[in-house]
Every structure is written in structure tokens, then in C-alpha cells.
Design a protein around this motif. Structure first.
Motif, PDB file in Angstrom:
ATOM      1  N   GLN A 130     -74.759  42.143 -41.458  1.00 40.59           N
ATOM      2  CA  GLN A 130     -75.773  41.841 -42.267  1.00 40.59           C
ATOM      3  C   GLN A 130     -75.500  41.624 -43.892  1.00 40.59           C
ATOM      4  O   GLN A 130     -74.494  42.168 -43.976  1.00 40.59           O
ATOM      5  CB  GLN A 130     -76.957  42.853 -41.969  1.00 40.59           C
ATOM      6  N   PHE A 131     -76.344  40.775 -44.549  1.00 41.95           N
ATOM      7  CA  PHE A 131     -76.025  40.426 -45.920  1.00 41.95           C
ATOM      8  C   PHE A 131     -77.145  40.606 -46.783  1.00 41.95           C
ATOM      9  O   PHE A 131     -78.252  40.476 -46.218  1.00 41.95           O
ATOM     10  CB  PHE A 131     -75.237  39.271 -46.174  1.00 41.95           C
ATOM     11  N   TRP A 132     -76.993  41.046 -48.081  1.00 45.58           N
ATOM     12  CA  TRP A 132     -78.099  40.630 -48.934  1.00 45.58           C
ATOM     13  C   TRP A 132     -77.922  39.342 -49.481  1.00 45.58           C
ATOM     14  O   TRP A 132     -76.708  38.617 -49.744  1.00 45.58           O
ATOM     15  CB  TRP A 132     -77.830  41.500 -50.314  1.00 45.58           C
ATOM     16  N   TYR A 133     -79.355  38.507 -49.311  1.00 41.62           N
ATOM     17  CA  TYR A 133     -78.831  37.054 -49.320  1.00 41.62           C
ATOM     18  C   TYR A 133     -78.774  36.631 -50.797  1.00 41.62           C
ATOM     19  O   TYR A 133     -79.777  37.053 -51.769  1.00 41.62           O
ATOM     20  CB  TYR A 133     -80.274  36.430 -48.839  1.00 41.62           C
ATOM     21  N   LEU A 171     -80.059  31.081 -40.177  1.00 38.20           N
ATOM     22  CA  LEU A 171     -79.806  32.241 -40.408  1.00 38.20           C
ATOM     23  C   LEU A 171     -81.151  33.002 -40.136  1.00 38.20           C
ATOM     24  O   LEU A 171     -82.273  32.672 -40.314  1.00 38.20           O
ATOM     25  CB  LEU A 171     -79.576  32.585 -41.877  1.00 38.20           C
ATOM     26  N   ASN A 172     -81.240  34.153 -39.655  1.00 36.59           N
ATOM     27  CA  ASN A 172     -82.089  35.272 -39.464  1.00 36.59           C
ATOM     28  C   ASN A 172     -82.639  36.013 -40.833  1.00 36.59           C
ATOM     29  O   ASN A 172     -81.628  36.064 -41.672  1.00 36.59           O
ATOM     30  CB  ASN A 172     -81.746  36.370 -38.385  1.00 36.59           C
ATOM     31  N   LEU A 173     -83.860  36.075 -41.069  1.00 36.36           N
ATOM     32  CA  LEU A 173     -84.070  36.405 -42.358  1.00 36.36           C
ATOM     33  C   LEU A 173     -85.094  37.879 -42.334  1.00 36.36           C
ATOM     34  O   LEU A 173     -86.146  37.995 -41.361  1.00 36.36           O
ATOM     35  CB  LEU A 173     -85.164  35.635 -43.185  1.00 36.36           C
ATOM     36  N   THR A 199     -77.861  37.524 -40.119  1.00 28.56           N
ATOM     37  CA  THR A 199     -79.044  38.146 -40.741  1.00 28.56           C
ATOM     38  C   THR A 199     -78.972  38.490 -42.107  1.00 28.56           C
ATOM     39  O   THR A 199     -77.798  39.168 -42.584  1.00 28.56           O
ATOM     40  CB  THR A 199     -79.329  39.203 -39.723  1.00 28.56           C
ATOM     41  N   VAL A 200     -79.831  38.099 -42.974  1.00 30.57           N
ATOM     42  CA  VAL A 200     -79.813  38.081 -44.344  1.00 30.57           C
ATOM     43  C   VAL A 200     -81.148  38.779 -44.998  1.00 30.57           C
ATOM     44  O   VAL A 200     -81.970  38.458 -44.434  1.00 30.57           O
ATOM     45  CB  VAL A 200     -79.315  36.860 -45.314  1.00 30.57           C
ATOM     46  N   TYR A 201     -80.946  39.432 -45.884  1.00 29.84           N
ATOM     47  CA  TYR A 201     -82.121  39.928 -46.500  1.00 29.84           C
ATOM     48  C   TYR A 201     -82.407  39.208 -48.002  1.00 29.84           C
ATOM     49  O   TYR A 201     -81.730  39.211 -48.737  1.00 29.84           O
ATOM     50  CB  TYR A 201     -81.896  41.505 -46.838  1.00 29.84           C
ATOM     51  N   ALA A 202     -83.562  38.722 -48.036  1.00 31.80           N
ATOM     52  CA  ALA A 202     -84.028  38.240 -49.202  1.00 31.80           C
ATOM     53  C   ALA A 202     -84.555  39.269 -50.134  1.00 31.80           C
ATOM     54  O   ALA A 202     -85.417  39.909 -49.854  1.00 31.80           O
ATOM     55  CB  ALA A 202     -85.283  37.189 -49.204  1.00 31.80           C
TER      56      ALA A 202
END
Length: 493
Positions: free
Chosen positions: A326-329, A362-364, A341-344
């Protein structure tokens, strides 16, 4: 005669609610559907607890009757959530012994992901404090505990074969000039104990190892992992970030992260590893001879292509262990890969991220900082380090992760995630002060359908929960401008 007496007793218990009895439930997050009955109960004895697969694995039904409670659940998750609701009703009844309403609650979460992030990298959080944090999470039906284990100010994960992570990277000389050394490193056994403790409460623990940036602590311990090694690098003692990125062209870097990911697999049952990926300026990659040669060989246009290749290789390394990233978007969908999956998180980019991530496949997860960064002050005039917005309880409550968009436009949203970055939160007391009661608003944003949410009702429930939390957890939720725990470096800004 005995049968008649039991019927008569039931009739007495079913009396119309007296004026002093509660006429509403105080459940946070608000259940999806509540049908109150014109009777009261003074007992919440569990009369039945049965499985009912047709409800769905994370759903439950709680029937409150004059004689007690009947719980039905579709799976382990639903049963845990039903039990959490029952605990809150028990606390409400203890505070209102005259009675609470009978009724039927039919409930399930709006989103499958409802997370909180803590930051032991900046300030170490002992195991006992993490357990207390998890207890409160379970009370409000959060199901993901995100551990930010590495950053510029500290490294908290032991990795066999790399002793300088503990002897160097886990320690710093001071914090904001306070002159007090700070450090801490979890053992494998402590982390496994935390994982088991959280699992009993329906919480999955997600580890984060930040790459390629946010790594001054690692650079202090192993400067050879970086493009331009600095043997005199120290673990960072103030907030902020640096330009130091690990060098993707050095074999020892990949050997190291293979060892890190193996350790994560051995400790954490979760198949998810958060890789950070944010705030990674590539200017040193642009100058690094090894990186320049690699770009030329691969025909890459720029460092952003190199970043995408870096994350692809990291993802492949994780895949060998059955793990996914997972990543910070960062808004640049080009460095991520479909299905990830990314985090807004960036300020004022939440709405745009919905459309951009959907288009990129992408999943959000919604973690937008104007609603979800709980290290920000919650009352105007409180300590804010000179740049933080004040994020009030009402502002947090206003979060709709879909921002009113249709299900067709937002089917890729997995849930909500609140972060408590800890540069300025030195201990559990400061952490809980900032996180609550705002986490209760985030819990409702991730759980409750919009048509059952009400700010006025939520505010009423928060007032009730102050007594519940004080009695159950020995923690006071009162928040005023003046009652925040003092910061020893507040006057050193």
C-alpha cells in the motif's frame, strides 16, 4: 402458577418507558438500522448468541427485549461488532439504570476498511500503551491498526543481521532541542503479542516500512545504502524530511529489504505491507552516477520512471512472501500499478483523488488530512506548530468518504483511515488527547450510511460517551482549549 408469574413479570418489565428512562440508544458508530420499541429494559443479559450466515460475515442483529438480548451474526467479524454494540449499551444502562429502550438493531459496516495509524517511529509507544489504544479502537469498531515503524526520527523494527538498526537507528540525541535522548525498539515477541491481542478484538495490524525516503534514521545506521553516503549522518531530531533516498542500484539495498520483508512476514499475519512512498524528492537520484547509468541502460525518460520501476521491484519482492503493498497517494498515478491500494492524504485533494484513482484502476482509502489527520489541533488556539489547520470534531464528522458521488463512481473506495503523526505527540496521553473524540467521528464516517448520520445526534452521543469511556477505560474525553497536556518543547518553536 409459575408460568403465570413469569408472564406477569414480563409484563411489568415491558412497561412504557418512564419519563426518567432513556428514549434513545447512544451507539457510536450509528447502526445502519434501529427499530426502537415502546418498552424499556433494565437487563442486557445475553439470552442467545447464534450464527446466521445469511446476514453476511461482518453483519449482526441485536434484539433488545425486556428480559435480555438476543445476538445473531453472520461471521466472526459480525459477532465481534455485535458484542461491541452490546458493550456500549451495557455502559449506557449502567449510566441510566432506570432503563434503556427495547428494540432491534440491524447493522453492518458501510466500508470494510476503518483504520487508525499511530507513529512509534517519531515517539516510541510501549506495548502496554498500544494495547490500550487497541482497546479503544475495538470499542468503536475500527478494524485496522497501522504501525508507522520507520522514519527519519527512528527505526523500531528489529531485523536479524542488521544490529545497527537498534544500536544507532532506534535512538536520537534529543527532540526539538529538549536535550533528552529518545529511543526504543520492539522485540519480535512484543510485536507478535500485539498482533494476537488485536486479532482477539477483530483488528488487523498493518506494518509500514517507509521507502525510498523518510529514511534518515536508516542512513545514520547504514549510510552505504544511499546514493551519496554520509558517515556523519545522525538520526533526525526535529520534524520534517530530507532529500536522502535509498539507492535502487545497490545490491545491498535489495538484500536488506528482502530481510525486512521476511521479518514482517514472520511477525505479522497480515498480507499487507505499507511502503509509504510519499515525499520522496528524486533530485539525488538525478545526480547519482549509478542511477543515471541505470536510466540510460533502461531507456527511462526521467526519475519518475525510475520511481515506478523501484516500486515494481519492491512489489515483486513482497510478492515472493505473499505480501502486497500500500502507498500514500501522491496524485501521480503513473508510479503505481493497477489493483494497488493508495491513501488519499494531501490537503484539499480528496475529491480529485476519487476520479483519478478510479481511472488508474487503484483502490482508494480516504485519509484526507483536512478530515483525518488527528495530530492537528482540535480547538482553535491549541498548539499547532505554526502551520497545522485546526480540525474540529465537527469537521471530522462532515467527512463522507464518497463526497456524495454515486456508487458507480466510488466502488473502488475501501474505507477511511485517520493518522496521528507523532513528531509532537511524545506519549500515550498526548496521543489519546488528539485522537479522541475525533476518532469517533471517523468511525461513524467509515461505518454508518449517510442517511442515518446526524451531527446533533452524534454530539449528544459523544456527551454520553464521556461517562462510558471514563468508567470503562479510566480516560476523560473532556476537551477544552486549556486542558491539553503540556508539551515540554512548546516554547522552543
Amino acid at each position: 402458577m409459575k408460568h403465570l408469574l413469569s408472564i406477569f413479570a414480563g409484563i411489568l418489565l415491558c412497561a412504557i418507558l418512564p419519563s426518567v428512562a432513556a428514549d434513545k440508544y447512544s451507539i457510536i458508530p450509528e447502526p445502519g438500522r434501529t427499530e426502537l420499541k415502546p418498552q424499556a429494559t433494565r437487563t442486557l443479559k445475553l439470552l442467545s448468541d447464534k450464527a446466521e450466515a445469511s446476514l453476511g460475515k461482518d453483519a449482526y442483529r441485536l434484539a433488545v427485549t425486556p428480559g435480555g438480548v438476543h445476538l445473531a451474526s453472520g461471521g466472526r467479524e459480525g459477532r465481534l461488532y455485535g458484542q461491541a454494540t452490546l458493550r456500549q449499551l451495557q455502559d449506557q444502562l449502567a449510566a441510566q439504570p432506570e432503563g434503556i429502550p427495547c428494540g432491534v438493531i440491524k447493522d453492518k459496516p458501510r466500508y470494510p476498511w476503518r483504520g487508525l495509524m499511530v507513529d512509534p517511529a517519531r515517539h516510541f509507544i510501549p506495548l502496554a500503551d498500544l494495547k490500550k489504544f487497541a482497546d479503544l479502537m475495538a470499542y468503536y469498531k475500527f478494524n485496522k491498526l497501522h504501525l508507522h515503524l520507520t522514519d527519519n526520527q527512528g527505526w523500531r523494527l528489529p531485523v536479524p543481521g542488521y544490529p545497527r538498526l537498534e544500536s544507532v537507528a532506534s535512538k536520537r540525541a534529543e527532540t526539538f532541542g529538549d536535550g533528552i535522548p529518545h529511543g526504543g525498539m520492539y522485540t519480535r515477541e512484543e510485536l507478535k503479542e500485539l498482533v494476537a491481542y488485536c486479532a482477539e478484538r477483530g483488528i488487523e495490524v498493518i506494518p509500514e516500512i517507509d521507502v525510498p525516503g523518510h529514511n534518515e534514521a536508516l542512513a545514520a545506521a547504514y549510510p552505504e545504502f544511499f546514493c551519496f553516503p554520509k558517515p556523519d549522518m545522525k538520526v533526525r531530531t526535529v520534524a520534517g524530511n530530507s532529500k536522502e533516498l535509498v539507492c535502487p542500484q545497490k545490491p545491498e539495498v535489495w538484500k536488506f529489504y528482502a530481510a525486512v520483508f521476511k521479518e514482517l512476514k514472520d511477525i505479522f499475519p497480515s498480507k499487507i505491507v505499507h511502503l509509504g512512498g510519499d515525499e520522496a524528492p528524486t533530485e539525488l537520484w538525478e545526480k547519482c552516477p549509478l542511477c543515471r547509468q541505470a536510466r540510460a541502460r533502461a531507456g527511462m525518460r526521467d526519475e519518475q520512471e525510475q520511481m515506478r520501476a523501484f516500486f515494481a521491484r519492491m512489489t515483486a519482492l513482497l510478492a515472493k512472501n505473499g505480501q502486497t503493498p500500500q502507498f500514500w497517494y501522491e496524485g501521480n498515478a503513473g508510479i503505481y500499478h493497477p489493483g494497488e491500494t493508495v491513501y488519499a492524504w494531501r490537503q484539499d485533494q480528496a475529491r480529485q483523488s476519487i476520479d483519478k484513482t478510479k481511472k488508474a484502476g487503484l483502490n482508494l482509502i480516504m485519509a484526507s488530512n483536512e478530515y483525518c489527520y488527528l495530530d492537528f489541533p482540535q480547538i482553535q488556539g491549541q498548539y499547532n506548530w505554526g502551520w497545522m489547520r485546526t480540525t474540529t470534531l465537527r469537521k471530522c464528522y462532515e467527512l463522507d468518504p464518497a463526497f456524495g458521488k454515486s456508487p458507480q463512481e466510488t466502488g473502488h473506495i475501501r474505507g477511511v483511515h485517520a493518522a496521528a503523526w507523532a513528531e509532537h505527540l511524545p506519549d500515550l496521553n498526548h496521543l489519546l488527547y488528539r485522537v479522541y473524540p475525533r476518532a469517533m467521528a471517523i468511525a461513524e464516517a467509515g461505518w454508518s450510511p449517510m442517511d442515518v448520520r446526524s451531527w446533533d445526534n452524534f454530539r449528544r452521543k459523544v456527551a454520553d460517551h464521556r461517562a462510558f469511556v471514563l468508567k470503562r477505560f479510566n480516560y476523560d474525553l473532556e476537551r477544552t482549549k486549556e486542558n491539553e497536556p503540556p508539551f515540554r518543547w512548546e516554547n522552543k518553536k
